[in-house]
Design a protein around this motif. Structure first.
Motif, PDB file in Angstrom:
ATOM      1  N   UNK A 180      -7.887 -22.364-110.407  1.00 26.22           N
ATOM      2  CA  UNK A 180      -8.075 -23.309-111.514  1.00 26.22           C
ATOM      3  C   UNK A 180      -6.793 -24.044-111.863  1.00 26.22           C
ATOM      4  N   UNK A 181      -5.649 -23.565-111.341  1.00 33.85           N
ATOM      5  CA  UNK A 181      -4.371 -24.237-111.591  1.00 33.85           C
ATOM      6  C   UNK A 181      -3.958 -25.132-110.428  1.00 33.85           C
ATOM      7  N   UNK A 182      -4.774 -25.197-109.385  1.00 36.19           N
ATOM      8  CA  UNK A 182      -4.466 -26.047-108.228  1.00 36.19           C
ATOM      9  C   UNK A 182      -5.083 -27.418-108.434  1.00 36.19           C
ATOM     10  N   UNK A 183      -4.245 -28.456-108.371  1.00 32.74           N
ATOM     11  CA  UNK A 183      -4.724 -29.829-108.569  1.00 32.74           C
ATOM     12  C   UNK A 183      -4.421 -30.729-107.378  1.00 32.74           C
ATOM     13  N   UNK A 184      -3.721 -30.234-106.361  1.00 31.00           N
ATOM     14  CA  UNK A 184      -3.408 -31.044-105.188  1.00 31.00           C
ATOM     15  C   UNK A 184      -4.641 -31.170-104.295  1.00 31.00           C
ATOM     16  N   UNK A 185      -4.680 -32.166-103.403  1.00 33.26           N
ATOM     17  CA  UNK A 185      -5.801 -32.280-102.466  1.00 33.26           C
ATOM     18  C   UNK A 185      -5.952 -31.021-101.618  1.00 33.26           C
ATOM     19  N   UNK A 186      -7.198 -30.599-101.408  1.00 28.54           N
ATOM     20  CA  UNK A 186      -7.489 -29.380-100.651  1.00 28.54           C
ATOM     21  C   UNK A 186      -8.613 -29.647 -99.658  1.00 28.54           C
ATOM     22  N   UNK A 187      -8.418 -29.138 -98.446  1.00 23.62           N
ATOM     23  CA  UNK A 187      -9.480 -29.060 -97.456  1.00 23.62           C
ATOM     24  C   UNK A 187      -9.836 -27.575 -97.357  1.00 23.62           C
ATOM     25  N   UNK A 188     -11.113 -27.219 -97.577  1.00 25.08           N
ATOM     26  CA  UNK A 188     -11.502 -25.814 -97.703  1.00 25.08           C
ATOM     27  C   UNK A 188     -12.529 -25.456 -96.641  1.00 25.08           C
ATOM     28  N   UNK A 209     -11.446 -24.521-107.716  1.00 24.78           N
ATOM     29  CA  UNK A 209     -10.294 -25.393-107.511  1.00 24.78           C
ATOM     30  C   UNK A 209     -10.370 -26.588-108.464  1.00 24.78           C
ATOM     31  N   UNK A 210      -9.277 -26.879-109.145  1.00 26.54           N
ATOM     32  CA  UNK A 210      -9.264 -27.981-110.112  1.00 26.54           C
ATOM     33  C   UNK A 210      -8.896 -29.312-109.476  1.00 26.54           C
ATOM     34  N   UNK A 211      -8.750 -29.355-108.179  1.00 32.33           N
ATOM     35  CA  UNK A 211      -8.345 -30.577-107.473  1.00 32.33           C
ATOM     36  C   UNK A 211      -9.372 -31.682-107.634  1.00 32.33           C
ATOM     37  N   UNK A 212      -8.891 -32.880-107.935  1.00 32.94           N
ATOM     38  CA  UNK A 212      -9.781 -34.035-108.002  1.00 32.94           C
ATOM     39  C   UNK A 212     -10.256 -34.425-106.608  1.00 32.94           C
ATOM     40  N   UNK A 213      -9.425 -34.143-105.600  1.00 34.39           N
ATOM     41  CA  UNK A 213      -9.792 -34.393-104.204  1.00 34.39           C
ATOM     42  C   UNK A 213      -9.879 -33.052-103.481  1.00 34.39           C
ATOM     43  N   UNK A 214     -11.095 -32.622-103.194  1.00 30.32           N
ATOM     44  CA  UNK A 214     -11.296 -31.390-102.429  1.00 30.32           C
ATOM     45  C   UNK A 214     -12.526 -31.575-101.555  1.00 30.32           C
ATOM     46  N   UNK A 215     -12.422 -31.092-100.324  1.00 24.32           N
ATOM     47  CA  UNK A 215     -13.486 -31.285 -99.347  1.00 24.32           C
ATOM     48  C   UNK A 215     -13.878 -29.931 -98.775  1.00 24.32           C
ATOM     49  N   UNK A 216     -15.181 -29.659 -98.767  1.00 23.55           N
ATOM     50  CA  UNK A 216     -15.709 -28.414 -98.222  1.00 23.55           C
ATOM     51  C   UNK A 216     -16.124 -28.639 -96.774  1.00 23.55           C
ATOM     52  N   UNK A 217     -15.563 -27.842 -95.871  1.00 22.54           N
ATOM     53  CA  UNK A 217     -15.918 -27.898 -94.457  1.00 22.54           C
ATOM     54  C   UNK A 217     -16.647 -26.600 -94.116  1.00 22.54           C
TER      55      UNK A 217
END
Length: 243
Positions: A180-188, A209-217
């Motif tokens: 919840x403290x992660x805000x950087x882009x994440x690929x998961x 994840x608090x990231x505004x940009x996150x992608x689920x693979x």
């Protein structure tokens, strides 16, 4: 930081080093000078800093993107001495699973314990590596799945220098608060048939994840069956966010 060996092949320089109790490896372009993006990589459980998957990814990040990559043996792994406390807990967990307990909560508890030590260790490695002339204080990314995710989520949450992360094969039982403290882009990355991490726990971690940009693979297959094309995706992801 003390370098203990240096070799080069196919344009990639590999330097083994020690830093306090830690043993690590740094990969950079051969003859590199000046500042460049750096990827910190976390290996899986029972593996080490030069496990085949880590080595293959690191060399491609260096050869194709001119990044630097650093990986460190987790306590009790690789060139580090066996940790009696961790070994005892792992043995006890195996017995508890054999007796019918769920595996995922035991893994989560163990990873949370180890993370209390690895997060400050990895931050110290990052400090040391970024002081090197051929790495410098450039943008930083993180790549880690399985144990590398369980330890990586609290690391990414604690480290403001990280701008992007590839995570996965991990669940929310121990790391949702850090996520919840992660805000950087994440690929998961999620393996749909993962036998070690329940699917609902993986999806819960992604959701946390608090990231505004996150992608689920999400890919079919068991825990260790990440498709090769996910490395191509990680290369594009880090090139976009760190270059």
């Amino acid at each position: 930081m003390r370098f203990t060996s240096e070799t080069s092949s196919d344009g990639v320089c590999e330097q083994l080093f020690t830093l306090g109790e830690m043993s690590g490896v740094l990969w950079t372009p051969e003859g590199a000078t000046g500042t460049r993006p750096l990827i910190v990589m976390g290996h899986g459980g029972g593996q080490h800093k030069k496990a085949p998957g880590i080595l293959a990814r690191a060399r491609r990040f260096v050869a194709e993107c001119s990044f630097a990559v650093v990986a460190v043996d987790v306590p009790g792994h690789g060139d580090r001495p066996k940790e009696e406390t961790y070994h005892r807990i792992a043995t006890e967990n195996q017995a508890r699973v054999a007796a019918g307990e769920e595996l995922a909560p035991l893994i989560a508890g163990f990873q949370a314990l180890v993370a209390r030590r690895t997060v400050p260790e990895w931050r110290a490695v990052l400090d040391a590596v970024q002081q090197l002339e051929h790495v410098g204080a450039g943008p930083v990314g993180y790549w880690g799945v399985s144990l590398g995710c369980g330890l990586g989520v609290p690391f990414v949450a604690a480290e403001p220098r990280i701008r992007a992360a590839v995570l996965g094969l991990g669940g929310a039982l121990a790391t949702a608060e850090d996520a919840a403290r992660i805000t950087v882009p994440v690929e998961f990355l999620v393996q749909w048939d993962d036998e070690r991490v329940p699917r609902d726990q993986s999806l819960a971690l992604f959701d946390a994840l608090a990231s505004a940009e996150k992608t689920l693979h999400a890919n079919p297959g068991k825990h260790g069956d990440i498709p090769a094309f996910e490395l191509d995706s990680a290369l594009r992801f880090f090139s976009r966010h760190l270059a």
